[in-house]
Write an enzyme that holds these catalytic residues in place. Sequence first.
Site, mmCIF file in Angstrom:
data_model
loop_
_atom_site.group_PDB
_atom_site.id
_atom_site.type_symbol
_atom_site.label_atom_id
_atom_site.label_comp_id
_atom_site.label_asym_id
_atom_site.label_seq_id
_atom_site.Cartn_x
_atom_site.Cartn_y
_atom_site.Cartn_z
ATOM 1 N N HIS A 1 43.762 -4.038 12.039
ATOM 2 C CA HIS A 1 42.519 -4.395 11.355
ATOM 3 C C HIS A 1 42.806 -5.176 10.067
ATOM 4 O O HIS A 1 42.236 -6.258 9.840
ATOM 5 C CB HIS A 1 41.723 -3.127 11.025
ATOM 6 C CG HIS A 1 40.419 -3.388 10.357
ATOM 7 N ND1 HIS A 1 39.247 -3.549 11.048
ATOM 8 C CD2 HIS A 1 40.089 -3.527 9.043
ATOM 9 C CE1 HIS A 1 38.260 -3.784 10.215
ATOM 10 N NE2 HIS A 1 38.738 -3.768 8.981
ATOM 11 N N GLU A 2 43.676 -4.624 9.247
ATOM 12 C CA GLU A 2 43.963 -5.275 7.961
ATOM 13 C C GLU A 2 44.743 -6.572 8.165
ATOM 14 O O GLU A 2 44.587 -7.520 7.395
ATOM 15 C CB GLU A 2 44.738 -4.316 7.057
ATOM 16 C CG GLU A 2 43.981 -3.045 6.697
ATOM 17 C CD GLU A 2 42.607 -3.313 6.097
ATOM 18 O OE1 GLU A 2 42.430 -4.360 5.439
ATOM 19 O OE2 GLU A 2 41.708 -2.481 6.298
ATOM 20 N N HIS B 1 42.265 -9.407 8.561
ATOM 21 C CA HIS B 1 41.808 -9.917 7.269
ATOM 22 C C HIS B 1 42.896 -10.766 6.609
ATOM 23 O O HIS B 1 42.636 -11.868 6.116
ATOM 24 C CB HIS B 1 41.457 -8.760 6.333
ATOM 25 C CG HIS B 1 40.257 -7.974 6.745
ATOM 26 N ND1 HIS B 1 39.062 -8.549 7.075
ATOM 27 C CD2 HIS B 1 40.073 -6.622 6.847
ATOM 28 C CE1 HIS B 1 38.180 -7.601 7.381
ATOM 29 N NE2 HIS B 1 38.779 -6.421 7.252
#
Length: 449
Positions: free
Chosen positions: A22-23, A26
Amino acid sequence: MTDIVGYVFWMLVTLGVLVTFHEFGHFWVARRCGVRVLRFSVGFGKPLWRRTGRDGTEYVVAALPLGGYVKMLDSGEGEVPAHARHQAFDGKPVGQRIAIVAAGPLANLLLCLAAMWLVFVIGRPDFLPEIGRSEGLAAEAGLAAGDRLLEIRGEAVETWTGAGIALATAAMDREPAPVRVRRADGSEAVLTLPLDRPQAVLREERVLQDLGLRPAQWSPDTLVGTVLGAAAAAGLQPGDVVLAVGDRPVERWEQIGTAVQELARPGEALVLRVRRGDGELDLAVDPRPAEREDGSRYWQLGIGQGWQEPAPDALLRYGPLAAVPAAFAETWSVTRNTLGVLRRMLTGHASLRNLSGPVTIAKVASHSAERGVPDFLYFLAILSLSLCIMNLLPIPVLDGGHLLYYLIELVKGSPVGESVRVAGQFVGLALLAGLIGLAFYNDLFRPSF
């Protein structure tokens, strides 16, 4: 103690993978948009490990593994020198900010698709949706032992996993559910489960039992697990299946106790017919009197119910190319079911017990890992998709809340006011705290499995 260690280990593995993906979503898009990333952290709190890369980003593994974050250069979080303004997140066009924020949930979606593809390439063991016993609502609808479920509410089902999900969804909707089956003689029939009846008590997490359905693959209900006292003296063994008590046939465990209490006599042996392996034999047991806490007396055999893990008889496996559309189809099906459950929880048609927290995640992660790589990958895929969907909810402090602000900015041509953002953060934190509290409550008071 060993179970707890396993739960913690597999929870750390699961959350570590999900949060990292997920990170990284980003992080990767932010770097491509020219944003300077100050910190990439898996977990919150005190750093357990840290390293500064050549790119100037500090990479951190923190003590609390229940999330993570990417800290970018942003004037909203600190002073930004004039020469670095072009590297700040809030200095980028709104389209790039939307892309950076959406990249986290998108990374989880891609992880889900990749894991689903791998599951179908490896092959996921499951069970054919064949009925072993039908009682209650299921029997009333006409379902019988030997029937093979083919469709539920117009959707084809190939395994008990799919059938269970479809039946749980139908139970939430409290509507009559048409079921197409193939009979033992090869003929087909369409039957209707009367799930709309007010007296029908259907729990989504135990829908098969509440409907009265027992899969054919489950171990016999009268399987003996433990043997003590009179039963041990008579020669009963774990793994025996009780077929009759005296002259009374039994199919359910509670029937054994009822028959013993009604047929036992002082000084007389009670004959139990049992199946052992491929043969049957009669064993004479002398029931022993026992006393309950309230002082009432009863006859005791000294046996406890057993359970044997059934062997899967279905395997969902595709070639590498065929697995691609299968992965997309399964991801879409899970997405639709997840959104359906969320909608039904909001409207009160589904129980809030469907919301789970880290304790349940830890248990399911450990149990799925014990069942093998395909099961763990499937669990990882579903959890990654859930993380994607939850993060896209329009709740301030979540990615979906930020996207909502940026979409408003895109429409009105200017950023959302500071007071609105601050108020939104308070509301978002309150909602998030409520969801987390409810998830922990469900974890602590949900029946164990």
